[in-house]
Design an enzyme around this catalytic site. Sequence first.
Site, short mmCIF file in Angstrom:
data_model
loop_
_atom_site.label_atom_id
_atom_site.label_comp_id
_atom_site.label_asym_id
_atom_site.label_seq_id
_atom_site.Cartn_x
_atom_site.Cartn_y
_atom_site.Cartn_z
N SER A 1 -45.80 -65.61 16.55
CA SER A 1 -46.45 -65.16 15.32
C SER A 1 -45.73 -65.71 14.11
CB SER A 1 -46.49 -63.62 15.30
OG SER A 1 -45.70 -63.13 14.24
N LYS A 2 -46.52 -66.03 13.11
CA LYS A 2 -45.97 -66.59 11.87
C LYS A 2 -44.97 -65.65 11.23
CE LYS A 2 -50.37 -68.25 10.45
NZ LYS A 2 -51.20 -69.18 9.90
N ARG A 3 -45.21 -64.37 11.38
CA ARG A 3 -44.35 -63.41 10.72
C ARG A 3 -43.03 -63.23 11.43
NH1 ARG A 3 -49.13 -62.41 9.12
NH2 ARG A 3 -49.85 -61.88 11.19
#
Length: 468
Positions: free
Chosen positions: A238-240
């Site tokens: 995930s990007k986060r």
Amino acid sequence: MSSTSSIRVRFAPSPTGIFHVGGARSALFNWVMAKQSGGTLVLRIEDTDASRNSPEWTEGIIRALAWLGMDGGEYEGPYFQSANADKHAAAARTLVDSGRAYYCDCTREDVVARTGDQHKGYDGFCRDRGLDPGPGRALRFRTPYEGQTTVVDLLRGKPVFENALLEDFVIARADGSVTFLLANAVDDMSQGITHVVRGEEHLPNAPKQQLLWEALGSEPPVWAHIPVIVNEKRQKLSKRRDKVALEDYRAEGYLPEAMRNYLMLLGWSPSGDREIVPWEVIVEEFRIEDVNTSPAFFDEKKLRAFNGDYIRMLPVEKFISACLPFLEDAPFEVDMAVFAQLAPLAQTRVALLSEIVPMVDFAFLDEPPEDERSWAKAMLKGPADEILAGAEDAYRDAPWRADELKTRLEQVGAEHGLKLGKAQAPVRVAVTGRTVGLPLFESLEILGRERTLARIAAARARLASATG
Ligand code: GLU
């Protein structure tokens, strides 16, 4: 897939964020398929979600593909989905005219009130109401209530979907904009795509899109839904949470060759017991059918090790030029003649190109970099000053060659009962600022007598002022 049939594949990213490793892997799988069959890769930017798009993300995609070795000559496009709006609208009209789509004015609340279930799909309420287009009316596809839709997926055989479970999905919203399902299918059809190779998260869309292809009179494509990529905790990347931006890897000094080799292994492996393989071998051996369906672990440590191996495989001139962007950003002026001498020593010791800077800075700064922990470790215990004094004497008239410098320091160490490893530490810290780094005596040889002696004297002065 026979390797002689000519195929048309596509990479169809949405420019709604930073370009990440998952997108890069999809692009590479498609690219390799096109290459090995003499087919074509189409780059299509799916930019129809105007609220989330930005030209900056599109540029990032194109830049990243070029970095990986794919430039405009390697793919057709980029095409922009937004330019195909007429085709999307025409397809929607065709579906209405043929009775395969209908207008619907139900809100989500209406549907929940009728079905009593938050999670249930659309109940088909407007199917036979014969609504005309109008404000607040979406367009839905009339999915068959019976039967099954079977897709051909090169990784998964022939997954079967019960039509009864594929609700009448929306193809154009109440504001007239078409949905991903329709736009993506229409573009694939009109661009003559034969194989849709994309992330597994799109598998549930395949039967719906296949129904659209059929309703619009086209022979559906062959599908291949490639596995999700997970982190070490087996969570979907995930990007986060995870470091996923290709740009970050580039900035840290990953080589594109290492990156693309590694990305190809996320779901696939070459023959034999090999992982690091030349690109030509990958293009030769890759078979989309052989890609695994289980989640692929993105192992940054392994990627890093790959990168070190790739760095070591570079001819030294290539290594030097790969280092240049990192040296240009460094807070010191680099003398390239000196760097050329240091480069072969450094090439075997860095895993990332960015590591070059702290490895060679000592040779370009007026004074060695300050590192308190190294200072404390090497200077504040043992006979540091005696070693430095001995080195000063021994080096003043020594022939300035690494082997000679080593022998002399060995003797100095022996006089104080120290092995070379221990005797080296104060000299290394005095001259390079750190306890670890390039081979010491070669470094001294390159740095020269004058600067070496000046740094040893400065370190002694600092020691004296601290104790005196
Ligand atoms: N724009 C879609 C995405 O980025 C494309 C999906 C597809 O390849 O069909 O997820």
